[in-house]
Design a protein around this motif. Structure first.
Motif, PDB file in Angstrom:
ATOM      1  N   PHE A   1       0.831  -1.205   0.000  1.00 24.84           N
ATOM      2  CA  PHE A   1       0.000   0.000   0.000  1.00 24.84           C
ATOM      3  C   PHE A   1       0.867   1.258   0.000  1.00 24.84           C
ATOM      4  N   PHE A   2       1.842   1.298   0.899  1.00 28.04           N
ATOM      5  CA  PHE A   2       2.645   2.510   1.040  1.00 28.04           C
ATOM      6  C   PHE A   2       3.614   2.748  -0.108  1.00 28.04           C
ATOM      7  N   VAL A   3       3.934   1.712  -0.879  1.00 27.72           N
ATOM      8  CA  VAL A   3       4.797   1.939  -2.047  1.00 27.72           C
ATOM      9  C   VAL A   3       3.968   2.169  -3.313  1.00 27.72           C
ATOM     10  N   SER A   4       2.723   1.676  -3.339  1.00 33.33           N
ATOM     11  CA  SER A   4       1.918   1.809  -4.560  1.00 33.33           C
ATOM     12  C   SER A   4       1.361   3.217  -4.733  1.00 33.33           C
ATOM     13  N   VAL A   5       1.039   3.886  -3.631  1.00 31.88           N
ATOM     14  CA  VAL A   5       0.470   5.243  -3.735  1.00 31.88           C
ATOM     15  C   VAL A   5       1.473   6.217  -4.356  1.00 31.88           C
ATOM     16  N   PRO A   6       2.700   6.350  -3.808  1.00 37.31           N
ATOM     17  CA  PRO A   6       3.667   7.242  -4.472  1.00 37.31           C
ATOM     18  C   PRO A   6       4.116   6.721  -5.835  1.00 37.31           C
ATOM     19  N   TYR A   7       4.012   5.417  -6.062  1.00 40.02           N
ATOM     20  CA  TYR A   7       4.330   4.876  -7.385  1.00 40.02           C
ATOM     21  C   TYR A   7       3.361   5.453  -8.430  1.00 40.02           C
ATOM     22  N   ASP A   8       2.086   5.570  -8.064  1.00 36.55           N
ATOM     23  CA  ASP A   8       1.110   6.190  -8.970  1.00 36.55           C
ATOM     24  C   ASP A   8       1.510   7.631  -9.283  1.00 36.55           C
ATOM     25  N   TRP A   9       1.966   8.352  -8.247  1.00 36.29           N
ATOM     26  CA  TRP A   9       2.406   9.733  -8.470  1.00 36.29           C
ATOM     27  C   TRP A   9       3.583   9.766  -9.439  1.00 36.29           C
TER      28      TRP A   9
ATOM     29  N   VAL B   1      -8.069   9.703 -23.172  1.00 36.24           N
ATOM     30  CA  VAL B   1      -8.320   9.006 -21.903  1.00 36.24           C
ATOM     31  C   VAL B   1      -8.092   7.507 -22.061  1.00 36.24           C
ATOM     32  N   PHE B   2      -8.476   6.952 -23.204  1.00 42.51           N
ATOM     33  CA  PHE B   2      -8.277   5.521 -23.433  1.00 42.51           C
ATOM     34  C   PHE B   2      -6.788   5.174 -23.460  1.00 42.51           C
ATOM     35  N   TRP B   3      -6.005   5.950 -24.217  1.00 45.45           N
ATOM     36  CA  TRP B   3      -4.557   5.679 -24.306  1.00 45.45           C
ATOM     37  C   TRP B   3      -3.867   5.882 -22.962  1.00 45.45           C
ATOM     38  N   LEU B   4      -4.236   6.957 -22.270  1.00 44.53           N
ATOM     39  CA  LEU B   4      -3.635   7.207 -20.953  1.00 44.53           C
ATOM     40  C   LEU B   4      -4.001   6.095 -19.971  1.00 44.53           C
ATOM     41  N   SER B   5      -5.256   5.666 -19.998  1.00 51.47           N
ATOM     42  CA  SER B   5      -5.700   4.584 -19.106  1.00 51.47           C
ATOM     43  C   SER B   5      -4.935   3.296 -19.377  1.00 51.47           C
ATOM     44  N   LEU B   6      -4.683   2.994 -20.653  1.00 54.33           N
ATOM     45  CA  LEU B   6      -3.919   1.803 -21.011  1.00 54.33           C
ATOM     46  C   LEU B   6      -2.495   1.874 -20.462  1.00 54.33           C
ATOM     47  N   ILE B   7      -1.864   3.031 -20.616  1.00 49.62           N
ATOM     48  CA  ILE B   7      -0.486   3.206 -20.139  1.00 49.62           C
ATOM     49  C   ILE B   7      -0.417   3.042 -18.623  1.00 49.62           C
ATOM     50  N   VAL B   8      -1.326   3.718 -17.920  1.00 46.37           N
ATOM     51  CA  VAL B   8      -1.338   3.641 -16.451  1.00 46.37           C
ATOM     52  C   VAL B   8      -1.617   2.221 -15.988  1.00 46.37           C
ATOM     53  N   MET B   9      -2.561   1.544 -16.645  1.00 46.70           N
ATOM     54  CA  MET B   9      -2.878   0.163 -16.277  1.00 46.70           C
ATOM     55  C   MET B   9      -1.668  -0.746 -16.495  1.00 46.70           C
ATOM     56  N   ALA B  10      -0.985  -0.580 -17.632  1.00 45.53           N
ATOM     57  CA  ALA B  10       0.182  -1.413 -17.941  1.00 45.53           C
ATOM     58  C   ALA B  10       1.289  -1.232 -16.911  1.00 45.53           C
ATOM     59  N   LEU B  11       1.446   0.001 -16.412  1.00 43.30           N
ATOM     60  CA  LEU B  11       2.517   0.292 -15.456  1.00 43.30           C
ATOM     61  C   LEU B  11       2.161  -0.096 -14.023  1.00 43.30           C
ATOM     62  N   THR B  12       0.888  -0.094 -13.691  1.00 42.02           N
ATOM     63  CA  THR B  12       0.477  -0.402 -12.316  1.00 42.02           C
ATOM     64  C   THR B  12       0.016  -1.859 -12.129  1.00 42.02           C
ATOM     65  N   LEU B  13      -0.286  -2.535 -13.231  1.00 41.03           N
ATOM     66  CA  LEU B  13      -0.761  -3.914 -13.140  1.00 41.03           C
ATOM     67  C   LEU B  13       0.210  -4.859 -12.423  1.00 41.03           C
ATOM     68  N   PRO B  14       1.542  -4.722 -12.639  1.00 44.45           N
ATOM     69  CA  PRO B  14       2.458  -5.628 -11.923  1.00 44.45           C
ATOM     70  C   PRO B  14       2.314  -5.560 -10.402  1.00 44.45           C
TER      71      PRO B  14
END
Length: 421
Positions: A65-73, A107-120
């Motif tokens: 939890f504590f590493v995923s929040v700043p990872y999103d930033w 929004v679709f392209w940005l959502s794909l990029i964010v999902m690809a980077l946060t999915l792991p």
């Protein structure tokens, strides 16, 4: 900008190391001496192996939890700083001249990029839950839920961003105020439809199968002056071994929901206490207070976001490839700021939630008068979810919407003591 991003990554890595040291080596999660050997002591209701697994599982989930929040930033900052957001905007404007379609593509392209980077990180969290036998969900089912999440979030984000940037383009100074005004009916509408439209996308909901138990719950509801006709059951056993019950929705679509895992692993008197707790939320109108609080926070959040976006763009807009706030390329900056604001107010929001949960516990005891069932239900919740009885303070501050199990059982012991005197 690449150097700044490099420094940001280095700071993030150091932060992760520090957080790992705090959670795995420094934080004290032991039970205070005065509660050793009581029903609040995990040694009295967990085996030594369960205590070890509980500690390990909680530490891992808290760390994630504590590493995923700043990872999103970091992801949002990288999308801006590396010029990815500007490229997406350019591609969208070249593809179509219609603003609505530009937003849809961006929004679709940005959502794909964010999902690809946060999915792991999401997958690691899922695998940990599987390894500790909390999750029973197959990978295929987990991926299905992730896909549903993606499209539900995409549709909502597309709608919100279209309205938001439409307002920014038309009302540059007061867009945040008009956006807040529109968010009020949208929030109420969403709370109204969530139980009957969104939630069923993930699980099957149906009236409680055990009609004898339902009759007792409805009798309890009558005593609390709640006009309930059904208690809903949801088939969570195909996804988890954890226990839960909750109240959701507003108005005629309000629902009291029991997970089927709760029904299978708790005794009838324990289920009745849990139901009385949820009825407490209904009687004290916590859902309505929650909606009102969210509306107030949205007002101040949009006000601060407006000020911060203007300041950041004026000072660093050239480095971030953002010319004006009205550019759709500024969306990652808006999302970054909103995420930062959400995280900063989460201790306050969680504290209010813990107060309401404690009030619901008190109400349930007054309604049922069964402290033994209450204690045993909390112990079984801990056992099923491998929760820490006494988590580190910073974890409680940022993660706990409920009082800790230690606090809840200690409160019940005080109630028992006052009854015996």
């Amino acid at each position: 900008m690449k150097k700044i991003i490099g420094w940001a990554v280095a700071i993030y890595v150091l932060y992760c190391v520090g957080m790992a040291w705090y959670l795995f080596s420094f934080a004290d999660t032991s039970i205070p001496p005065e509660w050793k050997g009581t029903s609040a002591d995990p040694a009295t209701f967990l085996t030594p192996r369960e205590q070890l697994l509980s500690e390990q599982y909680s530490q891992l989930k808290n760390f994630l939890f504590f590493v995923s929040v700043p990872y999103d930033w970091l992801v949002y900052f990288g999308v801006l700083g590396l010029g990815v957001s500007k490229v997406l905007q350019t591609c969208a404007t070249r593809a179509t001249k219609l603003f609505v379609l530009q937003v849809a593509l961006y929004v679709f392209w940005l959502s794909l990029i964010v999902m690809a980077l946060t999915l792991p990180l999401d997958f690691v969290s899922y695998r940990i839950s599987r390894a500790y036998d909390i999750s029973t969900q197959p990978v295929s089912s987990w991926l299905r839920d992730e896909l549903i999440d993606f499209f539900v979030n995409y549709v909502l984000t597309f709608f919100i961003v279209t309205v938001l940037y439409g307002l920014i383009r038309r009302f540059e100074k007061r867009w945040w105020l008009y956006a807040w005004g529109l968010s009020v009916p949208f929030t109420i509408f969403f709370m109204f439809i969530q139980p009957v439209v969104i939630d069923p996308l993930y699980n099957d909901f149906y009236p409680l199968k055990d009609k004898a138990l339902e009759a007792k719950i409805l009798t309890l509801a009558q005593e609390a002056h709640i006009p309930a006709k059904h208690v809903f059951e949801v088939n969570m056993s195909e996804k988890t071994n954890a226990l839960n019950a909750y109240v959701t929705g507003i108005g005629s679509h309000s629902r009291i929901v029991l997970w089927d895992t709760t029904l299978k692993r708790l005794q009838e008197d324990e289920v009745l206490f849990i139901m009385a707790h949820e009825m407490g939320h209904y009687v004290m109108k916590h859902v309505y207070w929650g909606v009102a609080g969210y509306i107030v926070l949205t007002f101040f959040g949009l006000l601060v976001a407006n000020w911060l976006m203007k300041w950041v763009i004026a000072r660093w807009g050239a480095h971030l490839r953002i010319k004006k706030m009205r550019d759709i390329a500024s969306l990652p900056l808006f999302l970054l700021i909103i995420s930062l604001l959400n995280f900063s107010v989460s201790p306050l929001v969680n504290a209010v939630s813990r107060y309401e949960e404690h009030a619901a516990d008190k109400y349930a005891i007054e309604l049922t008068g069964d402290t033994e069932a209450a204690v045993s239900s909390f112990q079984k919740l801990t056992k099923a979810g491998l929760s820490q009885v006494n988590p580190p303070y910073i974890v409680k501050l940022f993660r706990y919407t409920h009082p800790t199990i230690l606090e809840r059982i200690v409160f019940l012991q005080h109630v028992q003591s006052s009854k015996s005197q």
